[in-house]
Design a protein around this motif. Structure first.
Motif, PDB file in Angstrom:
ATOM      1  N   GLY A  60       0.768  -1.228   0.000  1.00  0.00           N
ATOM      2  CA  GLY A  60       0.000   0.000   0.000  1.00  0.00           C
ATOM      3  C   GLY A  60       0.805   1.288   0.000  1.00  0.00           C
ATOM      4  N   SER A  61       0.114   2.367   0.350  1.00  0.00           N
ATOM      5  CA  SER A  61       0.661   3.717   0.243  1.00  0.00           C
ATOM      6  C   SER A  61       1.862   3.955   1.150  1.00  0.00           C
ATOM      7  N   LEU A  62       1.872   3.369   2.350  1.00  0.00           N
ATOM      8  CA  LEU A  62       2.986   3.590   3.273  1.00  0.00           C
ATOM      9  C   LEU A  62       4.239   2.855   2.804  1.00  0.00           C
ATOM     10  N   PHE A  63       4.055   1.749   2.139  1.00  0.00           N
ATOM     11  CA  PHE A  63       5.170   1.027   1.519  1.00  0.00           C
ATOM     12  C   PHE A  63       5.854   1.923   0.492  1.00  0.00           C
ATOM     13  N   SER A  64       5.052   2.585  -0.335  1.00  0.00           N
ATOM     14  CA  SER A  64       5.594   3.447  -1.379  1.00  0.00           C
ATOM     15  C   SER A  64       6.151   4.747  -0.809  1.00  0.00           C
ATOM     16  N   LYS A  65       5.411   5.341   0.108  1.00  0.00           N
ATOM     17  CA  LYS A  65       5.805   6.639   0.661  1.00  0.00           C
ATOM     18  C   LYS A  65       7.090   6.549   1.474  1.00  0.00           C
ATOM     19  N   SER A  66       7.220   5.502   2.266  1.00  0.00           N
ATOM     20  CA  SER A  66       8.372   5.382   3.154  1.00  0.00           C
ATOM     21  C   SER A  66       9.622   4.935   2.420  1.00  0.00           C
ATOM     22  N   GLY A  67       9.443   4.109   1.403  1.00  0.00           N
ATOM     23  CA  GLY A  67      10.584   3.526   0.717  1.00  0.00           C
ATOM     24  C   GLY A  67      11.132   2.286   1.398  1.00  0.00           C
ATOM     25  N   PHE A  68      10.593   1.942   2.568  1.00  0.00           N
ATOM     26  CA  PHE A  68      11.032   0.721   3.249  1.00  0.00           C
ATOM     27  C   PHE A  68      10.519  -0.490   2.477  1.00  0.00           C
ATOM     28  N   ARG A  69      11.400  -1.415   2.184  1.00  0.00           N
ATOM     29  CA  ARG A  69      11.030  -2.533   1.323  1.00  0.00           C
ATOM     30  C   ARG A  69      11.086  -3.883   2.027  1.00  0.00           C
ATOM     31  N   HIS A  70      11.580  -3.938   3.240  1.00  0.00           N
ATOM     32  CA  HIS A  70      11.753  -5.214   3.919  1.00  0.00           C
ATOM     33  C   HIS A  70      10.513  -5.556   4.752  1.00  0.00           C
ATOM     34  N   VAL A  71       9.358  -5.600   4.097  1.00  0.00           N
ATOM     35  CA  VAL A  71       8.095  -5.937   4.757  1.00  0.00           C
ATOM     36  C   VAL A  71       7.310  -6.895   3.864  1.00  0.00           C
ATOM     37  N   LEU A  72       6.408  -7.634   4.474  1.00  0.00           N
ATOM     38  CA  LEU A  72       5.568  -8.580   3.734  1.00  0.00           C
ATOM     39  C   LEU A  72       4.309  -7.884   3.246  1.00  0.00           C
ATOM     40  N   PRO A  73       3.701  -8.390   2.163  1.00  0.00           N
ATOM     41  CA  PRO A  73       2.489  -7.763   1.636  1.00  0.00           C
ATOM     42  C   PRO A  73       1.276  -8.028   2.511  1.00  0.00           C
ATOM     43  N   ASP A  74       0.249  -7.210   2.287  1.00  0.00           N
ATOM     44  CA  ASP A  74      -1.035  -7.357   2.978  1.00  0.00           C
ATOM     45  C   ASP A  74      -2.002  -8.188   2.143  1.00  0.00           C
ATOM     46  N   SER A  75      -3.089  -8.589   2.794  1.00  0.00           N
ATOM     47  CA  SER A  75      -4.205  -9.225   2.102  1.00  0.00           C
ATOM     48  C   SER A  75      -5.420  -8.319   2.204  1.00  0.00           C
ATOM     49  N   ILE A  76      -6.324  -8.422   1.232  1.00  0.00           N
ATOM     50  CA  ILE A  76      -7.568  -7.656   1.210  1.00  0.00           C
ATOM     51  C   ILE A  76      -8.731  -8.631   1.181  1.00  0.00           C
ATOM     52  N   ASP A  77      -9.668  -8.444   2.101  1.00  0.00           N
ATOM     53  CA  ASP A  77     -10.868  -9.282   2.167  1.00  0.00           C
ATOM     54  C   ASP A  77     -12.101  -8.482   1.781  1.00  0.00           C
ATOM     55  N   LEU A  78     -13.028  -9.142   1.115  1.00  0.00           N
ATOM     56  CA  LEU A  78     -14.326  -8.571   0.781  1.00  0.00           C
ATOM     57  C   LEU A  78     -15.395  -9.264   1.621  1.00  0.00           C
ATOM     58  N   TYR A  79     -16.263  -8.460   2.232  1.00  0.00           N
ATOM     59  CA  TYR A  79     -17.390  -9.009   2.997  1.00  0.00           C
ATOM     60  C   TYR A  79     -18.615  -8.994   2.081  1.00  0.00           C
ATOM     61  N   LEU A  80     -18.958 -10.147   1.551  1.00  0.00           N
ATOM     62  CA  LEU A  80     -20.052 -10.268   0.587  1.00  0.00           C
ATOM     63  C   LEU A  80     -21.277 -10.882   1.266  1.00  0.00           C
ATOM     64  N   PRO A  81     -22.459 -10.268   1.153  1.00  0.00           N
ATOM     65  CA  PRO A  81     -23.661 -10.847   1.758  1.00  0.00           C
ATOM     66  C   PRO A  81     -23.935 -12.248   1.216  1.00  0.00           C
ATOM     67  N   LYS A  82     -24.309 -13.149   2.109  1.00  0.00           N
ATOM     68  CA  LYS A  82     -24.616 -14.506   1.661  1.00  0.00           C
ATOM     69  C   LYS A  82     -25.881 -14.543   0.814  1.00  0.00           C
ATOM     70  N   ASP A  83     -26.804 -13.629   1.106  1.00  0.00           N
ATOM     71  CA  ASP A  83     -28.011 -13.521   0.292  1.00  0.00           C
ATOM     72  C   ASP A  83     -27.743 -12.553  -0.856  1.00  0.00           C
ATOM     73  N   ASP A  84     -28.095 -12.961  -2.073  1.00  0.00           N
ATOM     74  CA  ASP A  84     -27.854 -12.113  -3.235  1.00  0.00           C
ATOM     75  C   ASP A  84     -28.607 -10.790  -3.112  1.00  0.00           C
ATOM     76  N   GLU A  85     -27.939  -9.708  -3.492  1.00  0.00           N
ATOM     77  CA  GLU A  85     -28.551  -8.387  -3.473  1.00  0.00           C
ATOM     78  C   GLU A  85     -28.271  -7.699  -4.803  1.00  0.00           C
ATOM     79  N   ALA A  86     -29.223  -6.874  -5.220  1.00  0.00           N
ATOM     80  CA  ALA A  86     -29.079  -6.144  -6.483  1.00  0.00           C
ATOM     81  C   ALA A  86     -28.769  -4.680  -6.188  1.00  0.00           C
TER      82      ALA A  86
END
Length: 381
Positions: free
Chosen positions: A237-263
C-alpha cells in the motif's frame, strides 16, 4: 598539489556538474504528474503567483512542495534514502514509522492553530442550515493510536487521541459523534489495519459499522451473514511506497459479501457510467489494489439498493469510507457518496433535491485535519 590529483578533482567536479545538469534537463522536460499511483495521492501542481502569496510565504511553500512532488525519479530517490535510513537504524522515513511486527505506521501531523475549530464551525453551520436532517460524524483513529504498541519506542498515540477529543468537543450537540476508538481498541489483536497502507482493513470497517448501527438505530448484520472472500494476498500500500522501506511482507484484502444475493445500481456521476457491483475487481491487477472498493475516490457516486424503508443517506468522506460503504446497503434505499476534494456542486442542493434523511461524515483523523475542502461546507448553506 600533484597534477594527477588536480585532474582527478577536476574530473570529479565535472561529472558532478553533468549529473546535476542532467537532472535539471530531465526535470524541465518531464511531464507534470497530477496523481501518484504509488503514494495514492494528488501531487502538488505549479502554484500561481500573486504579490499577496509572495509576501505571506504561501507561494514559496507551495512551490517547494511542487518541486519535491514533481522531481524526476521521485520514487527511486525515496527508496534510496529509506534504505540508507534503515541501515543506519532509523525508525522513521518520510513521515512513516517502522513499527513492530512489520507494521508501517503513518506519523500524526498536528494541524495549524485554528484550523480544527474552523472546520468544526463549518460542519456545525452546515448541519444547522438543514433542520430535520440527522447528522453523524465518524472520526476514525489510525493505527498510530489503536495499535500504539506497534509504534517505535518513545512514540505514542496520545496526540492523535487528544485531537480527536478536541473535534468531538467542538461539534454541536445536534451532531451525533460516533466514537469507534473503544471498539477498535478492544479488537487490537485482530487484523484491523494494513501493515503497508494507511487504511483500515475491511474487518476494522466492520467493527465500526457495528457501532454506527447503535447510533443510527438499525440492526447491523453479523459476521456470519457474510461470505468473506480473500481478494488478494499481494497488496503493497501507500505507506510502503511513501516510506521507501522494502523489507516488509504484503497485505491481504478481504471482501465481505452478503450470503443472500442483493441487487445494486452504482452510478459514477462524473464518468456518466453505471455498474451493478460495489467492487472493481480489475483493479486487483494494479498497484493500488485498495481501489477494488468502488473504484477508488470520485466526486459523486449514487448507490441504489431498494432496501432501507425509504431512508436515504449522504456520506461525505475520504477513502476510509470506500471499504465501509458496502456494509450500509442493507439499511438505506439510496446512498450518495460525496468526496469534497473533487465535488464542485452544492451539497445542500443535492440533499434537498433527493430528500435525504441522514448525513454521515466519515474521515480518518489525519485526513480530517489535513483536508482544507471540509471548510467549503461553510459556503454550501
Amino acid at each position: 598539489m600533484p597534477r594527477d590529483d588536480k585532474l582527478s578533482k577536476w574530473m570529479l567536479g565535472l561529472v558532478f556538474l553533468m549529473f546535476i545538469g542532467g537532472l535539471l534537463v530531465l526535470n524541465t522536460g518531464a511531464p507534470i504528474r497530477e496523481f501518484s499511483e504509488s503514494e495514492n495521492r494528488m501531487l502538488e501542481q505549479l502554484p500561481s503567483f500573486s504579490l499577496e502569496k509572495g509576501m505571506n510565504g504561501t507561494f514559496t511553500a507551495h512551490f517547494e512542495k511542487y518541486l519535491s512532488d514533481q522531481f524526476v525519479f521521485r520514487d527511486f530517490w525515496i527508496g534510496v534514502k529509506s534504505e540508507a535510513d534503515r541501515l543506519m537504524g532509523k525508525k522513521e522515513s518520510n513521515g512513516v514509522y517502522v513499527g513492530k511486527d512489520g507494521f508501517l505506521i503513518q506519523k500524526f501531523g498536528k494541524p495549524e492553530d485554528g484550523d480544527l475549530e474552523e472546520k468544526a464551525e463549518a460542519i456545525n453551520g452546515f448541519a444547522k442550515s438543514l433542520p430535520g436532517l440527522h447528522t453523524y460524524m465518524m472520526l476514525v483513529p489510525t493505527a498510530a493510536s489503536v495499535l500504539e504498541e506497534k509504534l517505535p519506542a518513545h512514540v505514542t498515540g496520545d496526540e492523535e487521541r487528544t485531537y480527536m477529543e478536541k473535534v468531538k468537543e467542538a461539534l454541536s450537540k445536534d451532531i451525533a459523534f460516533v466514537d469507534v476508538y473503544p471498539a477498535l481498541r478492544s479488537k487490537k489483536e485482530e487484523y484491523l489495519y494494513y501493515k503497508t497502507d494507511h487504511h483500515w482493513t475491511t474487518r476494522g470497517a466492520y467493527y465500526a459499522y457495528q457501532e454506527l448501527g447503535k447510533q443510527m438505530g438499525f440492526t447491523p448484520r453479523m459476521q456470519a451473514d457474510f461470505r468473506i472472500e480473500r481478494a488478494t494476498d499481494d497488496f503493497y500500500g501507500s505507506l510502503f511506497s511513501k516510506s521507501g522501506f522494502r523489507h516488509v511482507l504484503p497485505d491481504s484484502i478481504d471482501l465481505y459479501l452478503p450470503k443472500d444475493d442483493e441487487a445494486y445500481s452504482v452510478e459514477y456521476a462524473s464518468e456518466k457510467r453505471s455498474t451493478h457491483s460495489l467492487y472493481e475487481r480489475e483493479n486487483l491487477k494494479k498497484k493500488d489494489k485498495y481501489t477494488v472498493f468502488l473504484n477508488g475516490n470520485h466526486p459523486l457516486i449514487k448507490i441504489t439498493t431498494g432496501s432501507g424503508d425509504g431512508k436515504k443517506l449522504v456520506v461525505v468522506k475520504d477513502s476510509y469510507a470506500n471499504c465501509f460503504l458496502p456494509f450500509l446497503t442493507a439499511h438505506f434505499e439510496e446512498i450518495y457518496v460525496v468526496d469534497l476534494r473533487y465535488y464542485e456542486d452544492r451539497l445542500d442542493e443535492l440533499i434537498q433535491e433527493n430528500h435525504i434523511t441522514d448525513v454521515l461524515l466519515l474521515y480518518n483523523v489525519n485526513t480530517f485535519l489535513e483536508d482544507p475542502s471540509i471548510k467549503e461546507l461553510a459556503s454550501q448553506r
